[in-house]
Write a protein that holds these residues in place. Sequence first.
Motif, PDB file in Angstrom:
ATOM      1  N   ILE A 101       9.679  15.806  13.697  1.00  0.00           N
ATOM      2  CA  ILE A 101       8.912  15.665  13.456  1.00  0.00           C
ATOM      3  C   ILE A 101       9.765  14.648  11.609  1.00  0.00           C
ATOM      4  CG2 ILE A 101       6.805  15.215  11.716  1.00  0.00           C
ATOM      5  CD1 ILE A 101       6.440  16.163  14.906  1.00  0.00           C
ATOM      6  N   THR A 102       9.873  13.050  12.081  1.00  0.00           N
ATOM      7  CA  THR A 102      10.081  12.651  10.759  1.00  0.00           C
ATOM      8  C   THR A 102       8.643  12.860   9.154  1.00  0.00           C
ATOM      9  OG1 THR A 102      11.019  10.645  11.901  1.00  0.00           O
ATOM     10  CG2 THR A 102      10.429  10.166   9.440  1.00  0.00           C
ATOM     11  N   ALA A 103       9.566  13.297   9.053  1.00  0.00           N
ATOM     12  CA  ALA A 103       9.020  14.264   7.332  1.00  0.00           C
ATOM     13  C   ALA A 103       9.004  13.164   6.147  1.00  0.00           C
ATOM     14  CB  ALA A 103       9.262  15.335   7.021  1.00  0.00           C
ATOM     15  N   ALA A 104       7.993  12.621   5.037  1.00  0.00           N
ATOM     16  CA  ALA A 104       8.425  12.365   3.614  1.00  0.00           C
ATOM     17  C   ALA A 104       7.810  12.965   3.123  1.00  0.00           C
ATOM     18  CB  ALA A 104       7.693  10.837   3.962  1.00  0.00           C
ATOM     19  N   HIS A 105       8.648  13.311   2.012  1.00  0.00           N
ATOM     20  CA  HIS A 105       8.226  14.439   0.601  1.00  0.00           C
ATOM     21  C   HIS A 105       7.887  12.936  -0.535  1.00  0.00           C
ATOM     22  CE1 HIS A 105       9.881  16.131  -3.135  1.00  0.00           C
ATOM     23  NE2 HIS A 105       9.246  16.963  -2.239  1.00  0.00           N
ATOM     24  N   VAL A 106       6.051  13.443  -0.844  1.00  0.00           N
ATOM     25  CA  VAL A 106       5.907  13.085  -1.724  1.00  0.00           C
ATOM     26  C   VAL A 106       5.878  13.217  -3.190  1.00  0.00           C
ATOM     27  CG1 VAL A 106       3.855  12.000  -2.970  1.00  0.00           C
ATOM     28  CG2 VAL A 106       4.232  11.796  -0.226  1.00  0.00           C
ATOM     29  N   PRO A 107       7.205  13.299  -4.561  1.00  0.00           N
ATOM     30  CA  PRO A 107       7.281  14.348  -5.617  1.00  0.00           C
ATOM     31  C   PRO A 107       6.678  14.115  -6.604  1.00  0.00           C
ATOM     32  CG  PRO A 107       8.665  12.230  -5.089  1.00  0.00           C
ATOM     33  CD  PRO A 107       8.290  12.061  -4.184  1.00  0.00           C
ATOM     34  N   HIS A 108       4.792  14.695  -6.592  1.00  0.00           N
ATOM     35  CA  HIS A 108       4.066  14.274  -7.065  1.00  0.00           C
ATOM     36  C   HIS A 108       3.771  15.910  -7.234  1.00  0.00           C
ATOM     37  CE1 HIS A 108       0.616  12.782  -9.014  1.00  0.00           C
ATOM     38  NE2 HIS A 108      -0.126  13.340  -7.764  1.00  0.00           N
ATOM     39  N   GLY A 109       3.564  16.494  -8.413  1.00  0.00           N
ATOM     40  CA  GLY A 109       1.717  16.691  -8.809  1.00  0.00           C
ATOM     41  C   GLY A 109       2.686  18.055  -8.958  1.00  0.00           C
TER      42      GLY A 109
ATOM     43  N   ALA B 262      15.279   9.543  -3.434  1.00  0.00           N
ATOM     44  CA  ALA B 262      14.446   9.710  -4.552  1.00  0.00           C
ATOM     45  C   ALA B 262      13.805   9.538  -5.725  1.00  0.00           C
ATOM     46  CB  ALA B 262      14.934  11.407  -4.312  1.00  0.00           C
ATOM     47  N   GLY B 263      15.053   8.507  -6.463  1.00  0.00           N
ATOM     48  CA  GLY B 263      14.700   8.542  -7.781  1.00  0.00           C
ATOM     49  C   GLY B 263      14.038   7.411  -7.929  1.00  0.00           C
ATOM     50  N   ASP B 264      14.024   6.317  -6.580  1.00  0.00           N
ATOM     51  CA  ASP B 264      13.199   5.306  -6.697  1.00  0.00           C
ATOM     52  C   ASP B 264      11.750   5.604  -6.916  1.00  0.00           C
ATOM     53  OD1 ASP B 264      15.486   3.106  -7.033  1.00  0.00           O
ATOM     54  OD2 ASP B 264      15.635   2.792  -5.021  1.00  0.00           O
ATOM     55  N   VAL B 265      11.678   6.218  -6.024  1.00  0.00           N
ATOM     56  CA  VAL B 265      10.256   7.297  -5.412  1.00  0.00           C
ATOM     57  C   VAL B 265       9.697   7.670  -6.732  1.00  0.00           C
ATOM     58  CG1 VAL B 265       9.329   8.789  -3.855  1.00  0.00           C
ATOM     59  CG2 VAL B 265      10.923   6.907  -2.521  1.00  0.00           C
ATOM     60  N   ARG B 266      10.031   8.085  -7.713  1.00  0.00           N
ATOM     61  CA  ARG B 266      10.086   8.925  -8.376  1.00  0.00           C
ATOM     62  C   ARG B 266       9.065   7.547  -9.233  1.00  0.00           C
ATOM     63  NH1 ARG B 266      10.173  14.173  -9.151  1.00  0.00           N
ATOM     64  NH2 ARG B 266      11.356  15.715  -7.555  1.00  0.00           N
ATOM     65  N   LYS B 267       9.991   6.703  -9.530  1.00  0.00           N
ATOM     66  CA  LYS B 267      10.082   5.739 -10.724  1.00  0.00           C
ATOM     67  C   LYS B 267       8.326   5.381  -9.876  1.00  0.00           C
ATOM     68  CE  LYS B 267      14.393   5.036 -12.085  1.00  0.00           C
ATOM     69  NZ  LYS B 267      15.783   3.934 -11.445  1.00  0.00           N
TER      70      LYS B 267
ATOM     71  N   ASP C 235       0.601  -0.842   0.132  1.00  0.00           N
ATOM     72  CA  ASP C 235       0.045   0.037   0.203  1.00  0.00           C
ATOM     73  C   ASP C 235       1.002   0.992   0.282  1.00  0.00           C
ATOM     74  OD1 ASP C 235      -2.645  -1.303   0.187  1.00  0.00           O
ATOM     75  OD2 ASP C 235      -1.784  -2.524   2.017  1.00  0.00           O
ATOM     76  N   LEU C 236       2.112   1.809   0.265  1.00  0.00           N
ATOM     77  CA  LEU C 236       2.588   2.455   0.620  1.00  0.00           C
ATOM     78  C   LEU C 236       4.474   1.635   0.170  1.00  0.00           C
ATOM     79  CD1 LEU C 236       3.462   5.369   0.842  1.00  0.00           C
ATOM     80  CD2 LEU C 236       3.968   5.015   3.803  1.00  0.00           C
ATOM     81  N   PHE C 237       5.298   2.589  -0.299  1.00  0.00           N
ATOM     82  CA  PHE C 237       6.546   2.683  -0.362  1.00  0.00           C
ATOM     83  C   PHE C 237       7.262   3.399   0.086  1.00  0.00           C
ATOM     84  CE2 PHE C 237      10.636   2.645  -3.387  1.00  0.00           C
ATOM     85  CZ  PHE C 237      11.550   1.803  -2.879  1.00  0.00           C
ATOM     86  N   LEU C 238       8.339   3.134   1.144  1.00  0.00           N
ATOM     87  CA  LEU C 238       9.049   4.173   1.567  1.00  0.00           C
ATOM     88  C   LEU C 238      10.785   3.767   1.957  1.00  0.00           C
ATOM     89  CD1 LEU C 238       7.275   4.902   5.278  1.00  0.00           C
ATOM     90  CD2 LEU C 238       7.017   6.127   3.827  1.00  0.00           C
ATOM     91  N   SER C 239      11.054   5.218   0.882  1.00  0.00           N
ATOM     92  CA  SER C 239      12.717   4.547   0.694  1.00  0.00           C
ATOM     93  C   SER C 239      13.599   6.224   1.023  1.00  0.00           C
ATOM     94  CB  SER C 239      13.080   3.937  -1.428  1.00  0.00           C
ATOM     95  OG  SER C 239      14.248   4.299  -1.396  1.00  0.00           O
ATOM     96  N   ALA C 240      14.913   5.720   1.135  1.00  0.00           N
ATOM     97  CA  ALA C 240      15.419   7.285   1.290  1.00  0.00           C
ATOM     98  C   ALA C 240      15.731   7.169  -0.209  1.00  0.00           C
ATOM     99  CB  ALA C 240      16.739   6.978   2.308  1.00  0.00           C
TER     100      ALA C 240
END
Length: 298
Positions: free
Chosen positions: A285-293, A125-130, A118-123
């Motif tokens: 606060i732990t933060a997670a960037h969603v590079p979308h939009g 950024a390239g993997d997350v964008r893909k 349901d979710l992929f968390l990664s360090a």
Amino acid sequence: MLQQKLIVAISSRALFNLDASHHIFETQGMEAFCRYQIEHENEILDPGFGFALVKKFLDLNSAFPAQPLVEIILLSQNSADTGLRIFNSINHYGLAISRAAFTSGVSPYAYIPAFGADLFLSANAGDVRKALAAGYAAATIIAGATANTSEQLRIAFDGDAVLFSDEAETIYQQHGLAAFTDNERKHAHQPLPGGPLKGFLSALHRIQTHFDQQNLAPIRTALVTARAAPAHERVVRTLRAWGIRIDEAIFLGGMDKGPFLQAFGADIFFDDQKGHCESAELHQITAAHVPHGVKNQS
């Protein structure tokens, strides 16, 4: 059954602090990296930015030991050989993680649907964008903090371009606040399209329905958005149309999000803008960037 669980996939660098070995990979290459990992495979890794979050997710299973509600999957660019150190560390900390994919330097995002994550968390950024480009929920953990001491898991989300599409945000960026407000007022009864993390929020809601809300539920969610009245109405009606309950909704009208995330006690905050993630980090606060939009198109 596996598909009824909340499934979160996490990279090895998000789960553990692999800065030293990653630096060797970047400066000396793959061969030196592999040699270093094998030489140190019996040395336990320190927790990474996502460790405390994973621990809280897994702790949810104590309420239903016969049918766990959550599963954590490891997706790693390590090889199976160098991944021994990672599993040694998993065993050391007593984390109930048994499924993994080691891809030897190749982005592991293609395994997200195979595992049903349901979710992929990664360090990375390239993997997350893909992953996002392929239509999977994903975020880059870019900051970490000491976990909220409460046993309750608290997750906060931005709205536009995270839970919702960037449709309204695009109007704001192109035409300004007045046009955005006018559009949201006109379409208040028309639900917003879903964003990249809608499915993850839905899975969290499904887990929440297993618990009595009159008592302290083990998961609490919050929407922390720059929107303000009258643009709030469309958000409320959208969540109602989706059949998803969110426990707290904070409409800030452009105020800094960090203090409110701290007041909520978020274990993690998802936002499409790095500036808001940095504000969260400043408030521990732990933060997670969603590079979308639209804000991330460049």
